[in-house]
Enzyme design. Structure first.
Site, mmCIF file in Angstrom:
data_model
loop_
_atom_site.group_PDB
_atom_site.id
_atom_site.type_symbol
_atom_site.label_atom_id
_atom_site.label_comp_id
_atom_site.label_asym_id
_atom_site.label_seq_id
_atom_site.Cartn_x
_atom_site.Cartn_y
_atom_site.Cartn_z
ATOM 1 N N ILE A 155 -6.752 7.898 -1.594
ATOM 2 C CA ILE A 155 -5.300 7.730 -1.699
ATOM 3 C C ILE A 155 -4.725 8.635 -2.800
ATOM 4 O O ILE A 155 -3.752 9.361 -2.580
ATOM 5 C CB ILE A 155 -4.943 6.245 -1.962
ATOM 6 C CG1 ILE A 155 -5.357 5.395 -0.757
ATOM 7 C CG2 ILE A 155 -3.453 6.097 -2.256
ATOM 8 C CD1 ILE A 155 -5.319 3.891 -0.998
ATOM 9 N N THR A 232 0.385 0.866 -6.760
ATOM 10 C CA THR A 232 0.180 0.410 -5.377
ATOM 11 C C THR A 232 -1.300 0.105 -5.161
ATOM 12 O O THR A 232 -1.762 0.094 -4.024
ATOM 13 C CB THR A 232 0.641 1.476 -4.350
ATOM 14 O OG1 THR A 232 -0.114 2.670 -4.556
ATOM 15 C CG2 THR A 232 2.119 1.787 -4.476
ATOM 16 N N ARG A 234 -3.966 -2.364 -7.327
ATOM 17 C CA ARG A 234 -4.225 -3.789 -7.471
ATOM 18 C C ARG A 234 -3.447 -4.293 -8.675
ATOM 19 O O ARG A 234 -3.398 -3.635 -9.713
ATOM 20 C CB ARG A 234 -5.726 -4.082 -7.664
ATOM 21 C CG ARG A 234 -6.551 -4.022 -6.389
ATOM 22 C CD ARG A 234 -6.205 -5.132 -5.395
ATOM 23 N NE ARG A 234 -6.951 -5.042 -4.155
ATOM 24 C CZ ARG A 234 -6.560 -4.398 -3.057
ATOM 25 N NH1 ARG A 234 -5.391 -3.781 -3.034
ATOM 26 N NH2 ARG A 234 -7.302 -4.394 -1.971
ATOM 27 N N ASP A 258 3.749 -2.379 -5.743
ATOM 28 C CA ASP A 258 3.466 -2.958 -4.427
ATOM 29 C C ASP A 258 2.487 -4.114 -4.570
ATOM 30 O O ASP A 258 2.183 -4.804 -3.608
ATOM 31 C CB ASP A 258 2.892 -1.890 -3.479
ATOM 32 C CG ASP A 258 2.725 -2.418 -2.060
ATOM 33 O OD1 ASP A 258 3.713 -2.953 -1.516
ATOM 34 O OD2 ASP A 258 1.606 -2.323 -1.507
ATOM 35 N N GLU A 263 0.004 -12.181 -7.337
ATOM 36 C CA GLU A 263 0.635 -12.085 -6.016
ATOM 37 C C GLU A 263 0.099 -13.104 -5.021
ATOM 38 O O GLU A 263 0.752 -13.414 -4.028
ATOM 39 C CB GLU A 263 0.483 -10.672 -5.446
ATOM 40 C CG GLU A 263 -0.949 -10.308 -5.038
ATOM 41 C CD GLU A 263 -1.037 -8.914 -4.398
ATOM 42 O OE1 GLU A 263 -0.478 -7.964 -4.962
ATOM 43 O OE2 GLU A 263 -1.677 -8.803 -3.335
ATOM 44 N N HIS A 295 3.020 -5.953 -1.262
ATOM 45 C CA HIS A 295 1.719 -5.468 -0.787
ATOM 46 C C HIS A 295 1.831 -4.955 0.658
ATOM 47 O O HIS A 295 1.102 -5.390 1.548
ATOM 48 C CB HIS A 295 0.655 -6.566 -0.895
ATOM 49 C CG HIS A 295 -0.737 -6.009 -1.061
ATOM 50 N ND1 HIS A 295 -1.654 -6.538 -1.934
ATOM 51 C CD2 HIS A 295 -1.363 -4.964 -0.465
ATOM 52 C CE1 HIS A 295 -2.789 -5.844 -1.854
ATOM 53 N NE2 HIS A 295 -2.629 -4.884 -0.967
ATOM 54 N N ALA A 297 2.047 -1.461 1.270
ATOM 55 C CA ALA A 297 1.797 -0.013 1.318
ATOM 56 C C ALA A 297 0.885 0.353 2.494
ATOM 57 O O ALA A 297 0.995 1.424 3.075
ATOM 58 C CB ALA A 297 1.199 0.466 0.010
ATOM 59 N N PHE A 298 0.005 -0.556 2.861
ATOM 60 C CA PHE A 298 -0.945 -0.275 3.962
ATOM 61 C C PHE A 298 -0.312 -0.473 5.340
ATOM 62 O O PHE A 298 -0.922 -0.129 6.351
ATOM 63 C CB PHE A 298 -2.155 -1.233 3.862
ATOM 64 C CG PHE A 298 -1.823 -2.642 4.290
ATOM 65 C CD1 PHE A 298 -1.135 -3.493 3.453
ATOM 66 C CD2 PHE A 298 -2.153 -3.095 5.559
ATOM 67 C CE1 PHE A 298 -0.801 -4.781 3.848
ATOM 68 C CE2 PHE A 298 -1.824 -4.384 5.975
ATOM 69 C CZ PHE A 298 -1.140 -5.224 5.108
HETATM 70 P P1 NAI Z 1 -11.349 5.418 -3.309
HETATM 71 O O1 NAI Z 1 -12.607 4.669 -3.576
HETATM 72 O O2 NAI Z 1 -11.339 6.513 -2.300
HETATM 73 O O3 NAI Z 1 -10.817 6.054 -4.693
HETATM 74 C C1 NAI Z 1 -10.805 5.355 -5.906
HETATM 75 C C2 NAI Z 1 -11.018 6.390 -6.997
HETATM 76 O O4 NAI Z 1 -10.877 5.724 -8.260
HETATM 77 C C3 NAI Z 1 -12.404 7.016 -6.971
HETATM 78 O O5 NAI Z 1 -12.303 8.428 -6.990
HETATM 79 C C4 NAI Z 1 -13.063 6.475 -8.236
HETATM 80 O O6 NAI Z 1 -13.992 7.399 -8.817
HETATM 81 C C5 NAI Z 1 -11.856 6.275 -9.127
HETATM 82 N N1 NAI Z 1 -12.112 5.394 -10.264
HETATM 83 C C6 NAI Z 1 -12.949 4.322 -10.326
HETATM 84 N N2 NAI Z 1 -12.903 3.810 -11.560
HETATM 85 C C7 NAI Z 1 -12.041 4.567 -12.286
HETATM 86 C C8 NAI Z 1 -11.592 4.523 -13.629
HETATM 87 N N3 NAI Z 1 -12.035 3.595 -14.483
HETATM 88 N N4 NAI Z 1 -10.690 5.439 -14.036
HETATM 89 C C9 NAI Z 1 -10.238 6.399 -13.174
HETATM 90 N N5 NAI Z 1 -10.624 6.487 -11.881
HETATM 91 C C10 NAI Z 1 -11.516 5.571 -11.459
HETATM 92 O O7 NAI Z 1 -10.250 4.318 -2.992
HETATM 93 P P2 NAI Z 1 -8.864 4.524 -2.231
HETATM 94 O O8 NAI Z 1 -9.062 4.363 -0.768
HETATM 95 O O9 NAI Z 1 -8.193 5.743 -2.735
HETATM 96 O O10 NAI Z 1 -8.077 3.235 -2.734
HETATM 97 C C11 NAI Z 1 -7.692 3.084 -4.094
HETATM 98 C C12 NAI Z 1 -7.229 1.655 -4.332
HETATM 99 O O11 NAI Z 1 -6.025 1.436 -3.598
HETATM 100 C C13 NAI Z 1 -8.204 0.599 -3.792
HETATM 101 O O12 NAI Z 1 -9.152 0.272 -4.762
HETATM 102 C C14 NAI Z 1 -7.307 -0.571 -3.474
HETATM 103 O O13 NAI Z 1 -7.343 -1.475 -4.544
HETATM 104 C C15 NAI Z 1 -5.911 0.040 -3.366
HETATM 105 N N6 NAI Z 1 -5.319 -0.155 -2.034
HETATM 106 C C16 NAI Z 1 -4.070 -0.700 -1.952
HETATM 107 C C17 NAI Z 1 -3.465 -0.903 -0.722
HETATM 108 C C18 NAI Z 1 -2.077 -1.449 -0.583
HETATM 109 O O14 NAI Z 1 -1.654 -1.821 0.530
HETATM 110 N N7 NAI Z 1 -1.284 -1.539 -1.641
HETATM 111 C C19 NAI Z 1 -4.184 -0.570 0.523
HETATM 112 C C20 NAI Z 1 -5.464 0.078 0.322
HETATM 113 C C21 NAI Z 1 -6.010 0.254 -0.927
#
Ligand code: NAI
Length: 331
Positions: A155, A232, A234, A258, A263, A295, A297-298
């Site tokens: 993302i 957006t 957690r 978001d 929540e 919530h 965004a998805f």
């Molecule tokens: P992803 O796993 O592809 O990317 C997460 C990135 O965060 C990774 O590159 C990881 O190395 C990095 N990361 C981990 N710990 C870190 C730290 N301490 N400092 C900096 N970077 C760090 O995950 P993706 O698909 O990009 O999703 C990200 C987050 O978005 C998910 O964990 C989820 O909580 C949230 N999300 C929210 C949605 C919504 O509807 N609002 C829907 C889908 C996901």
């Protein structure tokens, strides 16, 4: 395979029923949240399918295991709400949907940035009331501004690309360097530098013990005056009281959320006929320079289709004794 769905909404049924025609699983849709109190509903179901605000802690997992469940098929990317150690103790598999549409979340993120920057939420209300005055609606160009992206996975990388397209300077922070993000001209910096130099900070890292309250009073103090903060990812990445204090003092200029720490008691439900008893949340909503979405965004057709497809594939492969690569393990 028999699958017990929890926290089901009509839109879940629509997408899952359509895609399940080619899988043939037997799905029972429960509206209840999954928690220890409701886990007995899943008795006799080898698979359960929880959503993001379900309580999949050790107590729930113990009960699910006793009822014969051996697969937790999450229909979400995030899995911070699952006690993976408890699942492992029972030899239970936990699978998720690691990528369904990073564009859905990234585009919503950019929507919040644009709306806040140009005060579109306020203009919408004003114009409907016949108020065409511009006072109070002054925005800034995004072009040339510095955007800090924390977490440049699926993302965050899309957000970085879109913001680079606006002509923003992108600062990135992650444990890993994403070559696609570097190729945009983004600069990887430590968190202190990102906080100090960004006009807009947007969070796209997972919620872990390390990232809990990544934005708190102390980190807000290190940010630029008038900073915009977008979350957006957690809710608990952001300490809500620190945001309220930052908005009151004027340190924080705008906030787009978001997700929200508490929540689980609010989102995904129509509470419009009830009193919101969460005073912290209610205080958040009083600021003119904040937009909260529930919530969502998805929530695109593309994403819901992809979620249903991957979730059902995860279950089918598990039933066939195969792995999907979408299994999550603790540690
Ligand atoms: P992803 O796993 O592809 O990317 C997460 C990135 O965060 C990774 O590159 C990881 O190395 C990095 N990361 C981990 N710990 C870190 C730290 N301490 N400092 C900096 N970077 C760090 O995950 P993706 O698909 O990009 O999703 C990200 C987050 O978005 C998910 O964990 C989820 O909580 C949230 N999300 C929210 C949605 C919504 O509807 N609002 C829907 C889908 C996901």
């Amino acid at each position: 395979m028999r699958i017990a769905f929890f926290s089901t909404k009509p839109y879940d049924r629509r997408f899952f029923d359509a895609l399940n025609e080619s899988h043939g699983h037997e799905i029972a849709y429960f509206e209840a949240h999954l928690a220890a109190e409701t886990a007995p509903l899943a008795e006799g179901f080898p698979a359960v399918c929880p959503f993001v605000n379900d309580t999949v802690d050790a107590a729930t997992i113990d009960l699910l295991a006793a009822g014969g469940t051996d697969l937790i098929a999450l229909r979400s990317a995030g899995y911070n709400h699952v006690d993976l150690d408890a699942a492992a103790r029972h030899g239970m598999t936990v699978a998720r949907v690691p990528a369904y549409s990073p564009h859905a979340v990234a585009e919503h993120t950019v929507g919040l940035i644009l709306a806040l920057e140009r005060k579109i939420h306020r203009a919408f209300n004003r114009v409907r009331e016949g108020n065409f005055a511009l006072e109070g609606l002054l925005g800034r160009d995004l072009n040339g501004k510095t955007v800090g992206v924390v977490g440049t996975g699926r993302i965050g990388a899309v957000v970085a690309r879109i913001m680079a397209g606006f002509g923003c300077q992108v600062l990135a922070n992650d444990r890993f360097t994403n070559a696609d993000v570097v190729s945009l001209g983004a600069r990887y910096v430590d968190l202190d530098t990102l906080f100090a130099e960004s006009d807009i900070i947007t969070l796209h890292c997972p919620l872990t013990p390390e990232t809990h309250h990544l934005v708190d009073a102390e980190s807000v103090a290190r940010m630029r005056d008038g900073v915009m903060i977008i979350n957006t990812s957690r809710g608990a990445l952001v300490e809500t009281q620190a945001v309220i204090d930052g908005m009151k003092s004027g340190k924080i200029g705008a906030v787009g959320l978001d997700v929200y720490e508490e929540e689980g008691d609010l989102f995904f439900e129509d509470l419009s006929n009830r009193v919101i008893v969460d005073d912290v949340f209610s205080r958040l909503l009083t600021f003119p320079t904040i937009i909260v979405t529930g919530h969502q965004a998805f929530f695109t057709t593309d994403a819901l289709e992809a979620i249903a497809r991957t979730t059902l594939e995860n279950v089918t492969l598990f039933e066939q004794g195969q792995t999907s690569g979408n299994e999550v393990v603790g540690g």
